[in-house]
Design an enzyme around this catalytic site. Structure first.
Site, PDB file in Angstrom:
ATOM      1  N   ILE A  74       0.863  -1.184   0.000  1.00  0.00           N
ATOM      2  CA  ILE A  74       0.000   0.000   0.000  1.00  0.00           C
ATOM      3  C   ILE A  74       0.894   1.228   0.000  1.00  0.00           C
ATOM      4  CG2 ILE A  74      -0.197  -0.044   2.533  1.00  0.00           C
ATOM      5  CD1 ILE A  74      -3.033   1.137   2.175  1.00  0.00           C
ATOM      6  N   ILE A  95       4.903  -1.169   2.841  1.00  0.00           N
ATOM      7  CA  ILE A  95       4.559   0.217   2.597  1.00  0.00           C
ATOM      8  C   ILE A  95       5.357   0.723   1.394  1.00  0.00           C
ATOM      9  CG2 ILE A  95       4.354   2.515   3.570  1.00  0.00           C
ATOM     10  CD1 ILE A  95       2.712   0.270   4.988  1.00  0.00           C
ATOM     11  N   LYS A  96       4.636   1.224   0.395  1.00  0.00           N
ATOM     12  CA  LYS A  96       5.293   1.715  -0.819  1.00  0.00           C
ATOM     13  C   LYS A  96       5.704   3.174  -0.642  1.00  0.00           C
ATOM     14  CE  LYS A  96       3.877   0.538  -4.961  1.00  0.00           C
ATOM     15  NZ  LYS A  96       2.975   0.345  -6.147  1.00  0.00           N
ATOM     16  N   ILE A  97       6.964   3.428  -0.919  1.00  0.00           N
ATOM     17  CA  ILE A  97       7.521   4.780  -0.829  1.00  0.00           C
ATOM     18  C   ILE A  97       8.226   5.098  -2.148  1.00  0.00           C
ATOM     19  CG2 ILE A  97       9.156   6.279   0.372  1.00  0.00           C
ATOM     20  CD1 ILE A  97       8.745   4.593   2.872  1.00  0.00           C
TER      21      ILE A  97
END
Length: 372
Positions: free
Chosen positions: A109, A140-142
């Site tokens: 996400i 967690i997408k960064i």
């Protein structure tokens, strides 16, 4: 029984992830079915995917009604809806997660893309998303902006698994790997179990060909020779050289020390693997980029094409580095500046994600007012 073509890719050592998620897919059981039939072992999401899911489905109406009754605004509703979908998807993949010792069974996400140039806000949002989903197998997408590099290291240092997204350049990929190792080093120094921290680096593929081929056409019009043979070659060459960087980085002395402490290597994830040029094979960015330890996240259309007629021929990345360098050298000789191309792609990618996020907010706002 799994599809023979997806099984063949899995047998090479490629982890197949689906680049799609929706409430309807979860409720219908189609996601669970793909685990059984198409060797799917993970999911990636992004703002565009969620925007399409909410626009196209009625499965969100009940939650929108509940959120409207609580007085939630669009920002709050987006957070609740997306984390709910990802939480449920994490549960669907819990068996895969356990069977692979946490390597696969992952669901990603993304942080609000409007924060991509703000490291502190990204770090805070990553922690908030991680806590809200509440599942070990969430990633967690960064985005790998300059500011994102700092956020990536800091988020990993807190023990949060990260999917680094929107990588186009080899130079930036090296910075991403460095940030990953910095994060693990800090986490270990702080007494965390780094064997629990996982990461993938999402290296975008098809968009590179779209941009380079457009520029090659202009070069051809200007009479520059040798441009035609370079058409639709740059993306694969770029991704294969990323694989070389990964292979070298994760056999370095620095990495071996982290591995002795329990560290798991950050895997190269190939994203944007649906072909945009109809003249190309619709499985080009899958079958030509196969190697053990690589992740390929595919839109459903590409996954179905692979299952229907994809021809998997073993490892197609290792030992291709010399030719890949020749391709990029040729692109440069044709007048293309590599840095200019990748910088353009990063800026366009962020702009697209921001527009999708705004579209998602607008769609959710309409849904809240409809259900008020």
């Amino acid at each position: 029984m799994s599809n023979p073509n997806t099984q063949a890719l899995s047998d090479v050592g490629v982890s197949i992830w689906l680049d799609d998620l929706s409430r309807e897919r979860l409720n219908s059981g189609s996601l669970a079915k793909l685990i059984e039939s198409h060797n799917v072992v993970g999911v990636t999401t992004n703002p565009t995917i969620f925007e399409s899911a909410v626009q196209d489905g009625e499965a969100y109406e009940q939650q929108l009604s509940e959120l409207a009754a609580k007085g939630a605004d669009a920002e709050q509703a987006v957070f609740e809806i997306t984390t709910s979908d990802v939480r449920e998807a994490c549960d669907v993949f819990s068996g895969v997660y356990a069977a692979t010792d946490g390597v696969d069974g992952r669901v990603s996400i993304e942080v609000d893309p409007r924060m991509a140039r703000d490291a502190d806000s990204t770090i805070a949002e990553a922690k908030r998303l991680h806590e809200a989903v509440g599942r070990e197998n969430v990633m967690i997408k960064i985005p790998a902006t300059v500011e994102g590099i700092e956020a990536i290291a800091a988020t990993l240092a807190q023990g949060i698994s990260v999917n680094v997204t929107l990588i186009f350049s080899l130079e930036r990929y090296r910075a991403v790997i460095n940030a990953f190792m910095l994060g693990l080093e800090k986490a270990h120094a702080d007494g965390l179990d780094i064997s629990k921290i996982h990461s993938v680096a999402s290296f975008f593929v098809s968009r590179v060909d779209s941009e380079v081929d457009k520029r090659l056409e202009l070069a051809a019009e200007e009479g520059k020779p040798g441009t035609e043979k370079l058409r639709s070659k740059a993306a694969i060459a770029n991704a294969r050289l990323a694989h070389q960087i990964a292979s070298e980085s994760f056999s370095s002395e620095r990495w071996l020390l982290l591995a002795e402490r329990g560290g798991r290597p950050q895997r190269l994830l190939l994203a944007s693997t649906g072909t945009k040029d109809p003249s190309l094979s619709d499985t080009l960015y899958v079958t030509e980029l196969a190697a053990a330890g690589v992740v390929n996240t595919m839109p459903e259309k590409t996954l179905e094409s692979l299952a229907d007629h994809g021809e998997v021929d073993g490892d197609t990345m290792t030992d291709t580095y010399v030719e890949s360098n020749r391709v990029l050298d040729g692109v440069s000789a044709a007048g293309m500046r590599y840095r200019e191309v990748v910088d353009t792609l990063e800026a366009e990618g962020l702009e697209k994600f921001e527009k999708s996020w705004e579209g998602l907010l607008s769609t959710i706002d309409e849904g809240l007012r409809r259900n008020a």
